[in-house]
Write a protein that holds these residues in place. Structure first.
Motif, PDB file in Angstrom:
ATOM      1  N   ARG A   5       0.651  -1.275   0.211  1.00 14.10           N
ATOM      2  CA  ARG A   5      -0.044  -0.167  -0.155  1.00 14.10           C
ATOM      3  C   ARG A   5       0.663   1.334   0.019  1.00 14.10           C
ATOM      4  NH1 ARG A   5      -4.712  -2.409   4.299  1.00 14.10           N
ATOM      5  NH2 ARG A   5      -5.077  -4.043   3.039  1.00 14.10           N
ATOM      6  N   CYS A   8       0.864   5.904   4.653  1.00 11.55           N
ATOM      7  CA  CYS A   8       0.619   5.221   6.016  1.00 11.55           C
ATOM      8  C   CYS A   8      -0.760   5.746   6.111  1.00 11.55           C
ATOM      9  CB  CYS A   8       1.260   6.404   6.882  1.00 11.55           C
ATOM     10  SG  CYS A   8       0.691   6.408   8.700  1.00 11.55           S
ATOM     11  N   ALA A  22       8.125   1.575   6.118  1.00 12.45           N
ATOM     12  CA  ALA A  22       6.760   0.785   6.177  1.00 12.45           C
ATOM     13  C   ALA A  22       6.450  -0.258   7.152  1.00 12.45           C
ATOM     14  CB  ALA A  22       6.373   0.413   4.757  1.00 12.45           C
ATOM     15  N   ILE A  24       3.654  -3.207   8.667  1.00 11.83           N
ATOM     16  CA  ILE A  24       2.538  -3.744   8.419  1.00 11.83           C
ATOM     17  C   ILE A  24       2.082  -5.026   9.835  1.00 11.83           C
ATOM     18  CG2 ILE A  24       2.504  -3.700   5.824  1.00 11.83           C
ATOM     19  CD1 ILE A  24       3.697  -6.718   5.860  1.00 11.83           C
ATOM     20  N   GLU A  28      -1.931  -6.714   6.423  1.00 14.82           N
ATOM     21  CA  GLU A  28      -1.348  -5.636   5.871  1.00 14.82           C
ATOM     22  C   GLU A  28      -1.933  -4.243   5.853  1.00 14.82           C
ATOM     23  OE1 GLU A  28      -0.647  -6.422   1.580  1.00 14.82           O
ATOM     24  OE2 GLU A  28       0.507  -4.629   1.481  1.00 14.82           O
ATOM     25  N   THR A  30      -1.240  -0.974   6.957  1.00 20.89           N
ATOM     26  CA  THR A  30       0.241  -0.294   6.633  1.00 20.89           C
ATOM     27  C   THR A  30       0.143   1.302   7.451  1.00 20.89           C
ATOM     28  OG1 THR A  30       0.149  -1.507   4.655  1.00 20.89           O
ATOM     29  CG2 THR A  30       1.487   0.303   4.960  1.00 20.89           C
ATOM     30  N   ARG A  54       7.848  -3.835   6.828  1.00 19.85           N
ATOM     31  CA  ARG A  54       7.347  -4.532   5.467  1.00 19.85           C
ATOM     32  C   ARG A  54       8.594  -4.881   4.459  1.00 19.85           C
ATOM     33  NH1 ARG A  54       3.854  -0.602   1.813  1.00 19.85           N
ATOM     34  NH2 ARG A  54       6.061   0.108   1.311  1.00 19.85           N
TER      35      ARG A  54
END
Ligand code: ZN
Ligand code: ZN
Length: 102
Positions: A5, A8, A22, A24, A28, A30, A54
């Motif tokens: 994705r 944020c 990132a 997660i 997921e 994010t 991530r």
């Protein structure tokens, strides 16, 4: 496959596929590292689980067409800012349990 994705969910800061910021949850959801630490207290506001960095999808075709050129990141922004007071209460309840019992 992860969607990767693009931003944020709380502060909408860009999180491109190569971002080291990132984070997660297992679904997921994010968020950026700053929001996970300073706002979320490592508790996902959507599912109550924790976060991990991530992984980076390779930008080059090292093997078998498994790379960003073939599987690009999502462009669908999910910007749903967290209600900080409500989340603080949610996180406080969950954080009374050790991670493996949550
Ligand atoms: Zn953020
Ligand atoms: Zn989640």
């Amino acid at each position: 496959m992860l969607e990767l994705r693009p931003t944020c969910e709380n502060c909408n800061t860009p999180l491109p596929p190569g971002s080291l910021e990132a984070r997660i949850c297992t679904y997921e959801c994010t968020f950026c590292a700053t929001c996970v630490e300073d706002v979320l207290e490592n508790v996902c506001p959507n599912c109550g689980g924790g976060f991990v960095p991530r992984p980076i999808r390779p930008s080059r075709n090292w093997k078998g067409d498994n790379f960003l050129g073939n599987d690009p990141g999502s462009t669908t922004v999910r910007h749903r800012p967290v209600d900080r007071a409500a989340h603080a209460r949610f996180a406080a309840t969950i954080r009374t349990l050790p991670p493996h019992e949550r």
